[in-house]
Every structure is written in structure tokens, then in C-alpha cells.
Design a protein around this motif. Structure first.
Motif, PDB file in Angstrom:
ATOM      1  N   GLN A 146       0.837  -1.186   0.000  1.00 44.96           N
ATOM      2  CA  GLN A 146       0.000   0.000   0.000  1.00 44.96           C
ATOM      3  C   GLN A 146       0.873   1.236   0.000  1.00 44.96           C
ATOM      4  O   GLN A 146       1.965   1.227   0.572  1.00 44.96           O
ATOM      5  CB  GLN A 146      -0.917   0.021   1.219  1.00 44.96           C
ATOM      6  N   ASN A 156      -1.455  -0.849  -4.166  1.00 40.69           N
ATOM      7  CA  ASN A 156      -2.886  -0.645  -4.327  1.00 40.69           C
ATOM      8  C   ASN A 156      -3.473   0.000  -3.082  1.00 40.69           C
ATOM      9  O   ASN A 156      -2.904  -0.085  -1.991  1.00 40.69           O
ATOM     10  CB  ASN A 156      -3.609  -1.980  -4.573  1.00 40.69           C
ATOM     11  N   LEU A 157      -4.654   0.621  -3.252  1.00 45.90           N
ATOM     12  CA  LEU A 157      -5.413   1.167  -2.121  1.00 45.90           C
ATOM     13  C   LEU A 157      -6.437   0.126  -1.699  1.00 45.90           C
ATOM     14  O   LEU A 157      -7.607   0.191  -2.081  1.00 45.90           O
ATOM     15  CB  LEU A 157      -6.108   2.475  -2.509  1.00 45.90           C
ATOM     16  N   ASP A 196      -7.112  -0.494   1.483  1.00 41.64           N
ATOM     17  CA  ASP A 196      -7.548  -0.197   2.837  1.00 41.64           C
ATOM     18  C   ASP A 196      -9.051   0.067   2.807  1.00 41.64           C
ATOM     19  O   ASP A 196      -9.510   1.079   2.268  1.00 41.64           O
ATOM     20  CB  ASP A 196      -6.804   1.016   3.387  1.00 41.64           C
TER      21      ASP A 196
END
Length: 245
Positions: A111, A184-185, A187
Motif C-alpha cells: 500500500q 494498491n489502495l 484499505d
């Protein structure tokens, strides 16, 4: 690696700077039967913990294998009764998992804002990290092949390339080993745009209220200005009409 007759032993020392061992406390760990090990000079083994009769925990690293070795039967010791046993298992899984690809078998997921931490083969040299903007950063691996890169600032594909032996999940591009990482995001908290029942602030928690009437302050001076302008315009029109009459 050869083993002698098992003997009663006690763990006395360990590498406190190793990612797996640094959170452990192995004092007063007793083993009823521990073999006395003899390690060949050319073996790619690193002793991580030592007992009264020799190596007690080892790490094996080569081009095809990466493993943590406990050469004694833990059921013949009091280690499973101590917290350090659970910590060792969890740290080992996380540490060894750094070399495991994701479900696709080809990329690793990180991330933005995280540190890219991995372990390359022991013979890796001329290590470089490429970012999504085609920038390149050289890295120097630790003695055990570990690398760390804190420049993950945006989403996209990062690639580690080096001269040396690739692992089974790495690619070969232009005669160099290549290992991709996808930033990647993922979360769920950051990407959840739905309204929430509570909002946690630094010093308090704000609870949402049910829909209903609420007092809202509205500025009326713009409307007064418009009314005044309309009156002035009307007066100007009336004045001009009188001039022509």
C-alpha cells in the motif's frame, strides 16, 4: 549438517536483531533431547539461537529454499508452554511469507506509504527499484539478502531487478531477475465513502443523529442587495420615462 547424540540442553543466546528473533525471550527454555549439530563450512545455514550443546534454531537460505529450522522435537521441551513459542510461529510465518507471491502467483501487494520489505537471493547484486514514473533507485541488500524501500508514495507497479539467481516466482528480463510489486489502495477504511454512525476524532467520538428538523443560519444580505438594485433600476426607468414625456 550432521547430528550427534541427543542431550539435555537449555537455550542460552539468540540473535536479537533478526526479524524473527528480536521479539522473543528464550530464557529458561529447556529441552529434554537436543541433538548436537555440526554445520559444514559451505552450508548456507545461519545460527539464530544457541543452546548449551550447540545450534538450536537455524535459518536456511539458498536459491530454491528459505526455511527456519528447529532441529529438536518441541514436544520434548517446555517451549510450547511459553508465550515465545506462539510469537516465534507468528513471526516465522510473516518473515517467510515475504517471499510468497499473491494469489496470481506473480506479484506482491503493498500500500502507498508502506515500506517495501523483501528478501532477495543471496547472490543478488546491482539491485534497483523502479517506480511507476520510470524512476530508478539503487539498493544495497543486507547480508541475508533483505532489502527495504520506503519510497512507496503512489499506486502503481514497482519492480525490483538484480543480477543473480531468480527465485521460482521471478521473471528474467534483459538478462536480469525481475520481481514486481503492486501498490494498491486496499484499505477498506480509506475507500469506504458511506456515511458512518460514529466518527472518531482525536479527543472525542461524535455520534450520528436521526434525520429531523435543524436550525440553519442563512445570510439574507445578498437578497437585500438584489432588492435594492431592483428598486434603483425601477426608479431609473421611471425617471427616464418622464424625460421623454
Amino acid at each position: 549438517l550432521t547430528a550427534g547424540e541427543p542431550q539435555r540442553a537449555q537455550l542460552i543466546d539468540w540473535q536479537r536483531d533478526h526479524p524473527v528473533m528480536r521479539l522473543l525471550n528464550l530464557n529458561a527454555v529447556y529441552v529434554a533431547e537436543m541433538p548436537r549439530l555440526t554445520i559444514a563450512e559451505d552450508a548456507r545455514l545461519t545460527t539464530l539461537a544457541t543452546a548449551t550443546n550447540g545450534p538450536a534454531i537455524l535459518e536456511l537460505i539458498d536459491a530454491d529454499t528459505r526455511a527456519m529450522i528447529v532441529p529438536f522435537d518441541v514436544l520434548k521441551s517446555d517451549w510450547p508452554l511459553k508465550t515465545s513459542w506462539a510469537v516465534f510461529l507468528a513471526a516465522s510465518v510473516r518473515y517467510l511469507g515475504l517471499d510468497v507471491a499473491d494469489d496470481s502467483g506473480t506479484t506482491r501487494s503493498i500500500q502507498p506509504g508502506d515500506t517495501l520489505a523483501d528478501r532477495l537471493p543471496a547472490d543478488a547484486s546491482d539491485i534497483r527499484i523502479s517506480d511507476p514514473n520510470d524512476g530508478t533507485t539503487p539498493l544495497t541488500a543486507a547480508a541475508d539478502g533483505s532489502i527495504a524501500f520506503s519510497g512507496i508514495q503512489q499506486v502503481g507497479l514497482y519492480e525490483a531487478t538484480w543480477d543473480g539467481t531468480p527465485s521460482t516466482t521471478d521473471a528474467i528480463v534483459n538478462n536480469r531477475a525481475l520481481r514486481p510489486y503492486a501498490a494498491n489502495l486496499f484499505d477498506t477504511t480509506e475507500t469506504d465513502v458511506r456515511s458512518q454512525d460514529t466518527l472518531a476524532l482525536a479527543s472525542t467520538v461524535v455520534n450520528a443523529t436521526a434525520g429531523g428538523e435543524a436550525e440553519v443560519r442563512r445570510r439574507i444580505w445578498p437578497w437585500l442587495v438584489l432588492i435594492t438594485l431592483a428598486v434603483l433600476t425601477f426608479e431609473w426607468w421611471v425617471y427616464n420615462r418622464k424625460v421623454y414625456l
